[in-house]
Design a protein around this motif. Structure first.
Motif, PDB file in Angstrom:
ATOM      1  N   GLY A  91     -61.522 -76.976 -69.715  1.00 56.30           N
ATOM      2  CA  GLY A  91     -61.361 -78.181 -68.908  1.00 56.30           C
ATOM      3  C   GLY A  91     -60.087 -78.229 -68.097  1.00 56.30           C
ATOM      4  O   GLY A  91     -60.075 -78.688 -66.958  1.00 56.30           O
ATOM      5  N   HIS A  92     -58.967 -77.748 -68.686  1.00 53.08           N
ATOM      6  CA  HIS A  92     -57.672 -77.871 -68.015  1.00 53.08           C
ATOM      7  C   HIS A  92     -56.855 -76.599 -68.168  1.00 53.08           C
ATOM      8  O   HIS A  92     -56.938 -75.904 -69.192  1.00 53.08           O
ATOM      9  CB  HIS A  92     -56.884 -79.062 -68.571  1.00 53.08           C
ATOM     10  CG  HIS A  92     -57.372 -80.379 -68.078  1.00 53.08           C
ATOM     11  ND1 HIS A  92     -58.553 -80.940 -68.525  1.00 53.08           N
ATOM     12  CD2 HIS A  92     -56.865 -81.251 -67.155  1.00 53.08           C
ATOM     13  CE1 HIS A  92     -58.752 -82.103 -67.896  1.00 53.08           C
ATOM     14  NE2 HIS A  92     -57.750 -82.300 -67.071  1.00 53.08           N
ATOM     15  N   GLN A 113     -63.296 -88.434 -60.632  1.00 50.82           N
ATOM     16  CA  GLN A 113     -63.792 -88.957 -61.908  1.00 50.82           C
ATOM     17  C   GLN A 113     -64.121 -90.441 -61.798  1.00 50.82           C
ATOM     18  O   GLN A 113     -65.134 -90.905 -62.329  1.00 50.82           O
ATOM     19  CB  GLN A 113     -62.748 -88.721 -63.003  1.00 50.82           C
ATOM     20  CG  GLN A 113     -62.538 -87.257 -63.346  1.00 50.82           C
ATOM     21  CD  GLN A 113     -61.341 -87.036 -64.256  1.00 50.82           C
ATOM     22  OE1 GLN A 113     -60.267 -87.602 -64.039  1.00 50.82           O
ATOM     23  NE2 GLN A 113     -61.509 -86.214 -65.269  1.00 50.82           N
ATOM     24  N   PRO A 117     -57.046 -80.156 -63.897  1.00 49.25           N
ATOM     25  CA  PRO A 117     -58.400 -79.645 -64.084  1.00 49.25           C
ATOM     26  C   PRO A 117     -58.469 -78.178 -63.677  1.00 49.25           C
ATOM     27  O   PRO A 117     -57.868 -77.762 -62.673  1.00 49.25           O
ATOM     28  CB  PRO A 117     -59.233 -80.538 -63.163  1.00 49.25           C
ATOM     29  CG  PRO A 117     -58.478 -81.833 -63.113  1.00 49.25           C
ATOM     30  CD  PRO A 117     -57.032 -81.430 -63.137  1.00 49.25           C
ATOM     31  N   GLY A 131     -64.824 -80.119 -62.632  1.00 48.43           N
ATOM     32  CA  GLY A 131     -63.435 -79.729 -62.817  1.00 48.43           C
ATOM     33  C   GLY A 131     -63.210 -78.662 -63.862  1.00 48.43           C
ATOM     34  O   GLY A 131     -62.131 -78.070 -63.935  1.00 48.43           O
ATOM     35  N   ALA A 132     -64.214 -78.385 -64.711  1.00 43.18           N
ATOM     36  CA  ALA A 132     -64.107 -77.363 -65.744  1.00 43.18           C
ATOM     37  C   ALA A 132     -64.727 -76.057 -65.266  1.00 43.18           C
ATOM     38  O   ALA A 132     -65.526 -76.040 -64.325  1.00 43.18           O
ATOM     39  CB  ALA A 132     -64.802 -77.831 -67.024  1.00 43.18           C
TER      40      ALA A 132
END
Length: 574
Positions: free
Chosen positions: A265-266, A323, A278, A251-252
């Protein structure tokens, strides 16, 4: 003397009104500690000047404390009542961006000050203060606020209440000539101060973003999109064009900087309807072709001879479907090893359950919510059904909803002092799952489980042990707490009672399964959740959207604003 004061407080408690912008983690801790000290406490959200004045008129408080307040206190309020502001800065610090500047300027020491409300903001007489060291590594603003700032603020709140009961106490006027007054007036941080230039050194980018995490985020352009940046970590020393995205992972995305790389990361699109997600979700097809690169992970497994540790650190404690699937796989792997004790260790926030932002942003939110709840149920099941090891939940950060229930599936639950648990789903319009009807009742009994889930009130660490939600409270910062948990696990693994513990849990689980299979709890809970998620019978859709988009509340919930109901049974005092 302290025990005598405690007795006096319970005989003659203060009537305290907490005035706040939201009932956030710090306000919850203040509410818990003041009640534990024996005071009568009510809460009012500062929704307008009229509401604040009306609350004081109804509550008739001995003291008004503002642990988290963005709004200015009305003049009529501080003129008629003692109003104390908890300011996240050292004595003399003034302005609305205190923590942002502390991180951006790499301050080595910071503080929290309790000061009386006056006409000029943050300029009132001082009731008390606490100072603490800041780490050399730039902390995330949210971690600083929820960690040392919150710890200091709660101490001050209790101290202020004690001083308010002392007729001889007089707060000290603000005087910049005094040696302890080390702060200064700082302006609000501007948009230009938030701008991230990818050509800057990695250190500067990390510090700038973390000074704005979790709001409003660093301002940048990435893959041609104007975005807000959150949740950053140093990457490897690679050479490339600053601002170019070179890889992705869980997601990063990995972004080139002026002297290396940074993991992001977000992100949130920099527009009114942007949702924090994300980074890979926000950038979409722009990064879909990139390779997965090691070096960033939200889940790790480490082991010694007798203890295995599964650590997970999900941003803001939200656990999306993917996750949960990765965490369930990690727990399954750990449970198959030949260790005697398995520690399940959360991060800055232990867990708040399903990922509401990802659900809200999905093309089909109801389907995503359904997949998410089934995925987190699989995580909980791995913990509950780990037969060959004693499972220890390491709750070093606060937890809510399904995150609490996930921890309760363990054999031993250890919580850090200052942690707040919210073991309920009511405010989000959900019945709840995560096997809560099994693990919560197993620990506290059916009647207490109903009170906790229906009451929708926070539970402090000490109270959690008293209720049976947790087994032990451990003090210290996060690293000290984790060392203490590991020592606890090592003692369990090396002690002579380990075999008896494992045998006993096997017998208990088999007995529970005969009485009512775990699948029966799952099916019953999911039947209720399907009505909440697909039929929206309790308002999940609206509550979720309001949470994700930070919609301001329209009224203070009645279970918090007890002054609006005459303080309830036994709430008032003579």
């Amino acid at each position: 003397m302290s025990s005598f004061i405690a007795i006096v407080r319970r005989l003659f408690p203060l009537r305290i009104l907490l005035l706040c912008s939201s009932f956030n983690g710090l306000t919850q801790r203040a509410w818990l500690e003041l009640r534990r000290a024996g005071h009568d406490v009510s809460v009012e959200l500062a929704l307008s000047e009229r509401v604040m004045l009306e609350a004081a008129e109804l509550a008739k408080p001995d003291l008004v404390i503002c642990p988290f307040l963005k709004e200015k206190v009305p003049g009529l309020l501080w003129q008629r009542h003692r109003v104390v502001i908890i300011h996240p800065g050292p004595p003399g610090d003034r302005g609305p961006s205190s923590l942002d500047w502390a991180i951006a300027d790499a301050e080595r020491e910071w503080g929290v000050t309790a000061l009386q409300a006056v006409e000029e903001m943050d300029a009132g007489p001082i009731w008390g203060y606490r100072m603490f060291a800041l780490p050399v590594e730039a902390p995330r603003k949210s971690a600083l606020y929820n960690g040392p700032v919150a710890d200091a603020a709660v101490e001050l709140v209790v101290e202020v209440a004690e001083k308010a009961g002392d007729a001889g106490f007089v707060p000290v006027p603000l005087d910049y000539g005094r040696p302890e007054v080390v702060g200064r007036l700082r302006p609000a941080m501007r948009h230009v101060d938030r701008v991230v230039s990818w050509s800057e050194p990695t250190e500067a980018i990390v510090r700038r973003v973390r000074a704005a995490d979790g709001a409003p985020g660093g301002r940048a352009e990435l893959c041609g999109l104007a975005v807000r940046v959150f949740d950053v970590y140093r990457g490897p020393a690679l050479v490339g064009r600053p601002g170019s995205v070179v890889a992705r992972r869980e997601g990063a995305v990995l972004v080139h900087t002026g002297d290396g790389t940074v993991w992001v990361g977000h992100l949130r699109l920099d527009r009114a309807d942007g949702v924090k997600l994300p980074a890979v979700m926000v950038l979409g097809d722009r990064v879909g072709h990139l390779e997965e690169r090691a070096g960033y992970t939200e889940i790790t497994y480490e082991r010694s001879a007798g203890v295995g540790v599964v650590s997970f650190d999900f941003y803001n404690g939200a656990m999306a479907t993917d996750q949960c699937r990765r965490l369930a796989a990690a727990l399954r792997y750990a449970g198959e090893q030949d260790t005697r004790v398995l520690v399940v260790r959360g991060g800055e926030t232990f867990s708040n359950g399903i990922h509401l932002n990802v659900i809200e942003a999905a093309a089909h939110p109801e389907l995503e919510a359904w997949m998410n709840i089934n995925a987190i149920n699989a995580v909980c099941r791995e913990i509950i059904e780990c037969r060959g090891q004693v499972v220890v939940a390491s709750v070093g950060g606060s937890a809510g909803a399904g995150g609490v229930m996930m921890a309760l599936g363990a054999d031993r639950v250890l919580v850090r002092e200052g942690v707040v648990l919210n073991p309920h789903y009511r405010t989000m319009g959900l019945f709840g799952s995560e096997f809560w009807t099994y693990v919560l009742a197993r620990r506290v009994g059916v009647a207490a489980a109903e009170r906790l889930t229906e009451g929708a009130l926070p539970v402090g660490a000490v109270e959690a042990v008293e209720l049976g939600l947790a087994d032990h409270v451990l003090g210290g910062g996060r690293l000290e707490f984790e060392r203490s948990v590991l020592e606890f696990a090592e003692r369990l693994a090396s002690g002579g009672e380990w075999e008896a513990l494992v045998a006993a849990k096997g017998v208990a689980r088999a007995d529970d399964e005969r009485r009512k299979p775990l699948d029966a709890y799952r099916v019953e809970e999911l039947a209720e959740m399907s009505r909440d998620m697909f039929d929206d019978r309790r308002g999940f859709r609206g509550a979720r959207s309001a949470f994700v988009r930070k919609v301001r509340a329209e009224v203070t919930p009645g279970y918090l604003a007890v002054h609006r109901d005459g303080w309830g049974a036994g709430g008032s005092h003579m």
